[in-house]
Design a protein around this motif. Structure first.
Motif, short mmCIF file in Angstrom:
data_model
loop_
_atom_site.label_atom_id
_atom_site.label_comp_id
_atom_site.label_asym_id
_atom_site.label_seq_id
_atom_site.Cartn_x
_atom_site.Cartn_y
_atom_site.Cartn_z
N GLU A 161 0.83 -1.21 0.00
CA GLU A 161 0.00 0.00 0.00
C GLU A 161 0.87 1.26 0.00
N GLU A 162 1.96 1.22 0.75
CA GLU A 162 2.87 2.36 0.78
C GLU A 162 3.51 2.56 -0.59
N TRP A 163 3.91 1.46 -1.21
CA TRP A 163 4.53 1.55 -2.53
C TRP A 163 3.52 2.08 -3.57
N GLU A 164 2.29 1.62 -3.47
CA GLU A 164 1.27 2.09 -4.43
C GLU A 164 1.04 3.59 -4.26
N ARG A 165 1.14 4.07 -3.03
CA ARG A 165 1.01 5.52 -2.81
C ARG A 165 2.11 6.27 -3.56
N PHE A 166 3.33 5.72 -3.52
CA PHE A 166 4.42 6.34 -4.25
C PHE A 166 4.21 6.24 -5.76
N VAL A 167 3.74 5.10 -6.23
CA VAL A 167 3.49 4.92 -7.66
C VAL A 167 2.49 5.95 -8.17
N GLN A 168 1.40 6.13 -7.44
CA GLN A 168 0.38 7.09 -7.88
C GLN A 168 0.94 8.52 -7.88
N PHE A 169 1.71 8.86 -6.86
CA PHE A 169 2.34 10.18 -6.80
C PHE A 169 3.24 10.40 -8.02
N THR A 170 4.08 9.40 -8.31
CA THR A 170 5.02 9.52 -9.42
C THR A 170 4.30 9.61 -10.76
N GLN A 171 3.32 8.75 -10.96
CA GLN A 171 2.57 8.78 -12.21
C GLN A 171 1.83 10.11 -12.38
N ASN A 172 1.30 10.64 -11.30
CA ASN A 172 0.60 11.94 -11.38
C ASN A 172 1.55 13.05 -11.83
N GLN A 173 2.77 13.06 -11.29
CA GLN A 173 3.72 14.09 -11.67
C GLN A 173 4.15 13.95 -13.14
N ILE A 174 4.36 12.71 -13.57
CA ILE A 174 4.75 12.49 -14.97
C ILE A 174 3.61 12.93 -15.90
N MET A 175 2.38 12.63 -15.53
CA MET A 175 1.23 13.05 -16.34
C MET A 175 1.13 14.57 -16.41
N GLU A 176 1.42 15.24 -15.30
CA GLU A 176 1.42 16.71 -15.30
C GLU A 176 2.36 17.26 -16.35
N LEU A 177 3.58 16.76 -16.33
CA LEU A 177 4.59 17.25 -17.27
C LEU A 177 4.21 16.92 -18.71
N GLY A 178 3.58 15.77 -18.90
CA GLY A 178 3.24 15.33 -20.24
C GLY A 178 1.99 15.92 -20.83
N THR A 179 1.16 16.56 -19.98
CA THR A 179 -0.12 17.06 -20.48
C THR A 179 -0.35 18.56 -20.25
N GLN A 213 10.87 -2.45 -7.75
CA GLN A 213 10.42 -1.07 -7.60
C GLN A 213 9.69 -0.65 -8.89
N ASP A 214 8.58 -1.30 -9.14
CA ASP A 214 7.85 -1.10 -10.39
C ASP A 214 6.89 0.08 -10.25
N ILE A 215 7.15 1.16 -11.01
CA ILE A 215 6.22 2.30 -11.00
C ILE A 215 5.27 2.22 -12.19
N ARG A 216 5.31 1.13 -12.93
CA ARG A 216 4.45 0.90 -14.09
C ARG A 216 4.54 2.09 -15.06
N LEU A 217 5.78 2.39 -15.41
CA LEU A 217 6.04 3.55 -16.25
C LEU A 217 5.32 3.45 -17.59
N GLY A 218 5.26 2.25 -18.15
CA GLY A 218 4.61 2.08 -19.43
C GLY A 218 3.17 2.55 -19.44
N GLU A 219 2.47 2.35 -18.33
CA GLU A 219 1.06 2.78 -18.23
C GLU A 219 0.94 4.28 -18.49
N VAL A 220 1.76 5.05 -17.81
CA VAL A 220 1.63 6.51 -17.91
C VAL A 220 2.18 7.01 -19.24
N ILE A 221 3.23 6.40 -19.77
CA ILE A 221 3.75 6.83 -21.06
C ILE A 221 2.72 6.57 -22.16
N ASP A 222 2.07 5.42 -22.12
CA ASP A 222 1.04 5.12 -23.12
C ASP A 222 -0.11 6.13 -23.06
#
Length: 460
Positions: free
Chosen positions: A211-229, A250-259
């Motif tokens: 759950e802690e890691w998923e919190r970090f994943v969502q934070f990271t994906q949100n920031q990447i989406m900000e920069l990309g949109t 340490q999977d942040i599922r980068l492919g999801e957000v890049i796609d």
């Protein structure tokens, strides 16, 4: 390979802050035709301006790394404060309260980059320390927050103003983003078993605290989406901290957000450096140049001075050195991303500007032999480097020292058929004699006491 061996191999990709690079065997050719087209664009560009700029610039130390206790031995050796590691980290994280680059001029930076012949721009939106150089909605540790004195400045959203200024000059945009964040408590926290001791990775095992890691994943994906949109057209997303990857648990599922971003930014490149796979569209040797041409897209990121971050005692490469570095990279099929660290007041170092302008002056004359070219055998031989564009082969003779002898005869070891040889600088047709393994070219006398950085001949 055991899980422990895999983790050690991943950690070995970074030594004293310098990343190794993925091998050709790990490269996955993209299947998206728009990404493939963008890679052709990328390989045409050849030259990028890279910049590391953040709170660390104020005191002239290496960016972020001194925060990692595991990297303290090499990264804190320039810190003379008689403080504990914990006090040092506390003082570092509070440098946002003094960062006030009131002489920042994004249009001036863009003008200098254009004059230097830069074709795309790689900027640190966030390094490992977590300080954000854009107005993110997901962290208060940012340049636009009210505890940072620069937040009232008209250029406070640094990324927004820089990206727009560079785009207006026709320069592509690449966002450097660290997948690690040593400020956010969902990555680094003292509440876990290790307590206050921190290394590059998270303070906990993501498998033990999903759950802690998923919190970090969502934070990271949100920031990447900000920069990309929200920040206009992005040509490349350039990701650092290669240890943050699936293979290292340490999977942040980068492919999801890049796609997702590619729906708004079709063909955008992703450089998930040192990770390999479908989202490392090109590889990034750091502070080095491969010994031979690579068969995949690549870019060497190399500092103009001694370090990526601003250093008060830095020594910068002169234009001759940069020109010949660029030539060495381009003839092997790569791009050069030359890193210039801005000063803490927002200006670029004058010595660095002079070097960039010297590079630009050479490129104005000889740029046809660099931009848009591809590799050409024999690549580099007998002091002559080769590139090719359409039906023209360029033979480049570099001079490492201003005292080098500039002869009136040049042997070009090219065995292909040649009808005409010209001096690229003057477009003058030159006389030549066919030899067994190349061509002896007769060149007008060089009327200067100083050797050129390099001279170029076009072979048709």
């Amino acid at each position: 390979m055991s899980e422990l061996d895999q983790l050690e191999e991943i950690e070995d990709m970074v030594e004293e802050g310098v990343h190794n690079y993925s091998t050709e065997e790990h490269y996955v050719v993209p299947t998206d035709p728009k990404v493939l087209a963008k890679l052709e664009w990328f390989q045409d560009q050849k030259l990028a301006l890279m910049m590391h700029w953040g709170v660390y610039s104020q005191i002239g130390i290496v960016e972020s790394w001194a925060l990692s206790d595991a990297d303290a031995e090499w990264s804190r050796n320039c810190v003379d404060w008689e403080v504990t590691g914990e006090e040092f980290k506390k003082q570092y994280f509070e440098m946002n309260k003094t960062f006030n680059p009131i002489r920042f001029q994004p249009e001036k930076w863009a003008e200098i980059a254009k004059e230097a012949g830069m074709r795309y721009f790689i900027f640190t939106t966030k390094h490992h320390d977590g300080f954000c150089m854009w107005d993110t909605s997901y962290s208060d540790y940012k340049i636009t927050n009210e505890d940072c004195p620069f937040h009232t400045h008209r250029y406070a959203d640094v990324c927004a103003h820089l990206f727009e200024a560079f785009r207006r000059k026709g320069i592509g945009i690449a966002t450097y983003f660290s997948k690690a964040d040593w400020h956010i408590d969902s990555y680094w926290s003292t509440k876990f078993e290790k307590g206050s001791y921190q290394n590059r990775g998270p303070s906990y095992n993501p498998s033990d605290y999903p759950e802690e890691w998923e919190r970090f994943v969502q934070f990271t994906q949100n920031q990447i989406m900000e920069l990309g949109t929200k920040y206009g057209k992005i040509d490349i997303m350039w990701f650092d901290a290669g240890w943050v990857c699936k293979e290292n648990n340490q999977d942040i599922r980068l492919g999801e957000v890049i796609d997702k971003i590619r729906k708004f930014q079709p063909g955008m490149l992703c450089a998930d450096r040192t990770v390999g796979g479908a989202y490392e569209n090109y590889v990034t040797p750091e502070q080095c140049v491969p010994d031979k041409p690579l068969s995949i897209p690549w870019e060497s990121c190399i500092t103009l001075g001694n370090s990526f971050a601003y250093s008060y005692e830095d020594n910068y490469k002169d234009p001759r050195e940069v020109v010949n570095l660029l030539i060495d990279i381009v003839v092997k099929g790569g791009n050069l991303a030359i890193n210039v660290p801005p000063q803490p007041d927002g200006r670029l170092p004058q010595e660095a500007i002079s070097s960039l302008k010297g590079l630009g002056q050479w490129l104005k004359i000889y740029g046809d032999a660099i931009y848009g070219t591809r590799v050409c055998e024999p690549y580099k031989k007998d002091g002559i480097a080769f590139t090719k564009k359409d039906d023209t082969v360029y033979a480049i003779q570099g001079f490492n020292n201003e005292t080098d002898v500039v002869t009136t005869e040049v042997f070009i070891p090219y065995e292909g058929k040649v009808k005409e040889i010209k001096c690229l600088k003057t477009n003058e047709v030159l006389e030549f004699d066919k030899k067994d393994n190349g061509y002896m070219v007769h060149v007008p006398e060089h009327h200067s006491d100083e050797a050129p950085y390099a001279r170029v001949f076009s072979l048709i």
